[in-house]
Write an enzyme that holds these catalytic residues in place. Sequence first.
Site, PDB file in Angstrom:
ATOM      1  CB  SER A 142      71.885  10.774 -15.219  1.00 59.52           C
ATOM      2  OG  SER A 142      73.175  11.289 -16.011  1.00 59.52           O
ATOM      3  CD  GLU A 146      62.399  12.415 -31.370  1.00 57.65           C
ATOM      4  OE1 GLU A 146      63.005  11.668 -31.417  1.00 57.65           O
ATOM      5  OE2 GLU A 146      61.520  12.681 -30.657  1.00 57.65           O
ATOM      6  CE  LYS A 159      72.367  14.279 -12.382  1.00 54.53           C
ATOM      7  NZ  LYS A 159      71.380  13.933 -13.306  1.00 54.53           N
ATOM      8  N   PRO A 180      74.159   8.125 -22.513  1.00 55.44           N
ATOM      9  CG  PRO A 180      74.181   6.129 -21.069  1.00 55.44           C
ATOM     10  CD  PRO A 180      75.098   7.152 -21.624  1.00 55.44           C
ATOM     11  N   PRO A 182      67.600   9.931 -24.471  1.00 59.99           N
ATOM     12  CG  PRO A 182      65.391   9.756 -25.321  1.00 59.99           C
ATOM     13  CD  PRO A 182      66.856   9.557 -25.811  1.00 59.99           C
TER      14      PRO A 182
HETATM   15  N1  LIG Z   1      61.670  14.270 -27.675  1.00 58.36           N
HETATM   16  C1  LIG Z   1      61.725  13.428 -26.849  1.00 58.36           C
HETATM   17  O1  LIG Z   1      61.400  12.263 -26.939  1.00 58.36           O
HETATM   18  C2  LIG Z   1      61.879  13.739 -25.314  1.00 58.36           C
HETATM   19  C3  LIG Z   1      61.829  14.988 -24.798  1.00 58.36           C
HETATM   20  N2  LIG Z   1      62.167  15.232 -23.600  1.00 58.36           N
HETATM   21  C4  LIG Z   1      61.868  16.510 -23.197  1.00 58.36           C
HETATM   22  O2  LIG Z   1      62.601  17.029 -22.352  1.00 58.36           O
HETATM   23  C5  LIG Z   1      62.337  17.281 -20.790  1.00 58.36           C
HETATM   24  C6  LIG Z   1      63.161  16.912 -19.915  1.00 58.36           C
HETATM   25  O3  LIG Z   1      63.584  15.680 -20.044  1.00 58.36           O
HETATM   26  P1  LIG Z   1      65.228  15.463 -19.746  1.00 58.36           P
HETATM   27  O4  LIG Z   1      65.478  14.113 -19.795  1.00 58.36           O
HETATM   28  O5  LIG Z   1      65.754  16.373 -18.568  1.00 58.36           O
HETATM   29  O6  LIG Z   1      65.727  15.996 -20.953  1.00 58.36           O
HETATM   30  P2  LIG Z   1      67.288  16.336 -21.231  1.00 58.36           P
HETATM   31  O7  LIG Z   1      67.090  17.020 -22.562  1.00 58.36           O
HETATM   32  O8  LIG Z   1      67.648  17.169 -20.246  1.00 58.36           O
HETATM   33  O9  LIG Z   1      68.228  15.276 -21.276  1.00 58.36           O
HETATM   34  C7  LIG Z   1      68.238  14.445 -22.702  1.00 58.36           C
HETATM   35  C8  LIG Z   1      69.636  13.941 -22.944  1.00 58.36           C
HETATM   36  O10 LIG Z   1      70.538  15.008 -22.858  1.00 58.36           O
HETATM   37  C9  LIG Z   1      71.585  15.147 -21.885  1.00 58.36           C
HETATM   38  N3  LIG Z   1      72.137  16.423 -21.582  1.00 58.36           N
HETATM   39  C10 LIG Z   1      71.482  17.409 -20.534  1.00 58.36           C
HETATM   40  N4  LIG Z   1      72.267  18.420 -20.633  1.00 58.36           N
HETATM   41  C11 LIG Z   1      73.141  18.205 -21.641  1.00 58.36           C
HETATM   42  C12 LIG Z   1      74.185  19.074 -22.216  1.00 58.36           C
HETATM   43  N5  LIG Z   1      74.319  20.322 -21.567  1.00 58.36           N
HETATM   44  N6  LIG Z   1      75.021  18.511 -23.134  1.00 58.36           N
HETATM   45  C13 LIG Z   1      74.816  17.484 -23.843  1.00 58.36           C
HETATM   46  N7  LIG Z   1      73.668  16.428 -23.269  1.00 58.36           N
HETATM   47  C14 LIG Z   1      73.065  16.872 -22.409  1.00 58.36           C
HETATM   48  C15 LIG Z   1      70.976  14.091 -20.830  1.00 58.36           C
HETATM   49  O11 LIG Z   1      72.027  13.786 -19.908  1.00 58.36           O
HETATM   50  P3  LIG Z   1      71.564  13.718 -18.379  1.00 58.36           P
HETATM   51  O12 LIG Z   1      70.376  12.630 -18.265  1.00 58.36           O
HETATM   52  O13 LIG Z   1      72.857  13.361 -17.609  1.00 58.36           O
HETATM   53  O14 LIG Z   1      71.037  15.005 -18.132  1.00 58.36           O
HETATM   54  C16 LIG Z   1      70.006  13.303 -21.538  1.00 58.36           C
HETATM   55  O15 LIG Z   1      71.068  12.135 -22.127  1.00 58.36           O
HETATM   56  C17 LIG Z   1      60.895  16.443 -20.722  1.00 58.36           C
HETATM   57  O16 LIG Z   1      60.112  16.761 -19.813  1.00 58.36           O
HETATM   58  C18 LIG Z   1      60.472  16.476 -22.211  1.00 58.36           C
HETATM   59  O17 LIG Z   1      59.733  17.448 -22.138  1.00 58.36           O
HETATM   60  C19 LIG Z   1      62.797  14.454 -22.868  1.00 58.36           C
HETATM   61  C20 LIG Z   1      63.238  13.199 -23.370  1.00 58.36           C
HETATM   62  C21 LIG Z   1      62.822  12.825 -24.751  1.00 58.36           C
HETATM   63  O1  LIG Z   2      61.525   9.955 -28.871  1.00 59.82           O
HETATM   64  C1  LIG Z   2      60.155   9.495 -28.453  1.00 59.82           C
HETATM   65  O2  LIG Z   2      59.492   9.980 -27.700  1.00 59.82           O
HETATM   66  C2  LIG Z   2      59.809   8.547 -29.662  1.00 59.82           C
HETATM   67  O3  LIG Z   2      60.341   8.954 -30.831  1.00 59.82           O
HETATM   68  C3  LIG Z   2      58.252   8.433 -29.547  1.00 59.82           C
HETATM   69  O4  LIG Z   2      57.898   7.251 -30.460  1.00 59.82           O
END
Ligand SMILES: NC(=O)C1=CN([C@@H]2O[C@H](COP(=O)(O)OP(=O)(O)OC[C@H]3O[C@@H](n4cnc5c(N)ncnc54)[C@H](OP(=O)(O)O)[C@@H]3O)[C@@H](O)[C@H]2O)C=CC1
Ligand SMILES: O=C(O)[C@H](O)CO
Length: 475
Positions: free
Chosen positions: A173, A245, A202, A171, A145
């Site tokens: 985007s 996660e 993407k 990673p 993420p």
């Molecule tokens: N638990 C945590 O630590 C996190 C939670 N989130 C939650 O997710 C929400 C959206 O964030 P966002 O970054 O859009 O999270 P996403 O789940 O969309 O993205 C996380 C990763 O998954 C990739 N991805 C997206 N679609 C697919 C797919 N179909 N198959 C495989 N990989 C994919 C993304 O690539 P790409 O960037 O190219 O889309 C990125 O590398 C946040 O608002 C938050 O609620 C987000 C980040 C971390």
């Molecule tokens: O994914 C996250 O946001 C981290 O694990 C928080 O420490």
Amino acid sequence: MKLFINGSWCSSSSGNTIEKLSPVTGKKMYNFPAATKDDVDNAIDAAYNSWEKWYSLGSVSRSKIIYKAKDLIEKNRKQLEDILVKENGKIRPEAVGEVDGVIDQLQYYAEFARKITGDIVEGEKANRKILQYKVPYGVVVAITPWNFPAAMVARKIAPALMTGNSVVLKPSSDTPGSAEFLVKMFLKAGIPKGVLNLVTGKGSEIGDYIIAHKKVSLVSMTGSTFTGQRIMEKASSNMAKLILELGGKAPFMVWEDADLNTALKVFMWAKYSNSGQSCIAAERLYVHERVFDKFMKMIAEASRKLTVGDPEKAKMGPLINKAALANMSKYVDEAKAEGGKVITGGGKPKLSKELKEGYFYEPTIVTGVSQESKLFQEEVFGPVIGAAKVSSFDEMLEKANDSKYGLASYLFTKDFKLANKAAEAVRFGELYINMPGPEASQGYHTGFRLTGQAGEGSKYGIAEYLKLKNVYIEY
Ligand SMILES: NC(=O)C1=CN([C@@H]2O[C@H](COP(=O)(O)OP(=O)(O)OC[C@H]3O[C@@H](n4cnc5c(N)ncnc54)[C@H](OP(=O)(O)O)[C@@H]3O)[C@@H](O)[C@H]2O)C=CC1
Ligand SMILES: O=C(O)[C@H](O)CO
């Protein structure tokens, strides 16, 4: 920026690229490759053809490369910190903290050299034994993420490589630059070609293809529950092992006997560090009615004093992108429509002209919204929180557990009995009692319900990258 496939840097085979915008100014930073399915095939083939040789080197040789990469990152840490400040908008002290986390995790996992053990189990007869080997899965896809774009890469590639797997890293985007930097350090550290590959593009375009690829044996992803569920669906075609996660909705519980100054200090970290974009961020506030007004006053005053703006100077930076910023206004507007009261924040801060187009939002606290509201039930993932009064400990625990997520939770009380009651009762992977996070490398970062499955960190986290094979012998 380039893809890194089978030991070489290259552009996308289509020549197509994706634009990366600065979250601080909203302006274009650079373009990076949009990998094609052919590029994905080449990366996965390279990983598939290299993992056995990598495994055969043994854990001491593998750990030496991870130690070397750690040393190189330490030597060049300022470069990585600068990337984090620029491409994520992370304030400088938090960028420094994230690089500390990268170094700590690489150290932690490299220390597993010569510590991966199996078992010998007795058979039905004295001359029979069962040898239980721990072996690598093969090709690991690491999907990371944007919120901790370097630390999440380290937390996935280090255990994957330490256990003899090879890796294809995809990673976010929103933050490809930190992934590229880390791959460069592993290359300098001598990682053999094909063992670590970098594919950018993407997720919505190449994600399904990567996940369903028949040569992929394990997918480790951190991100949204929505994407995690899609990955589960696509991975079923090749039964890839999943480490997911996903979302969090941490309750921040303040009991009537809490040390309110400690609770305040931790709240300011748990709500506003990383601009609230953390899976363990405080997302709901439950405060005993006897101290509710006093604590609201304390956190509102402290939130108003929090400077928002330039990540090199301010105490809180921007959100990652325009969509995330729009989300904040959506949650606040919906809360107000339900009769909620914004006691501080609730809009974009007034900033200098070069930051005007940045994705900044004020630290915001809302009272008077229901437990069923979106503000209390959905992952907001920004510097906005709803606060509610509670009158009993059971009510507070019941409301805390009333969530589709179950990652982190926080409790502030001096009562040892109540603290242990909460430790038993909470249905969250983590409970922080009178202290802040984040999770430690030696802790197992996991969650209940829609937060995902399996986990990362600790000896349990490294075991997730190993398959147990049973050999029956009679002699
Ligand atoms: N638990 C945590 O630590 C996190 C939670 N989130 C939650 O997710 C929400 C959206 O964030 P966002 O970054 O859009 O999270 P996403 O789940 O969309 O993205 C996380 C990763 O998954 C990739 N991805 C997206 N679609 C697919 C797919 N179909 N198959 C495989 N990989 C994919 C993304 O690539 P790409 O960037 O190219 O889309 C990125 O590398 C946040 O608002 C938050 O609620 C987000 C980040 C971390
Ligand atoms: O994914 C996250 O946001 C981290 O694990 C928080 O420490």
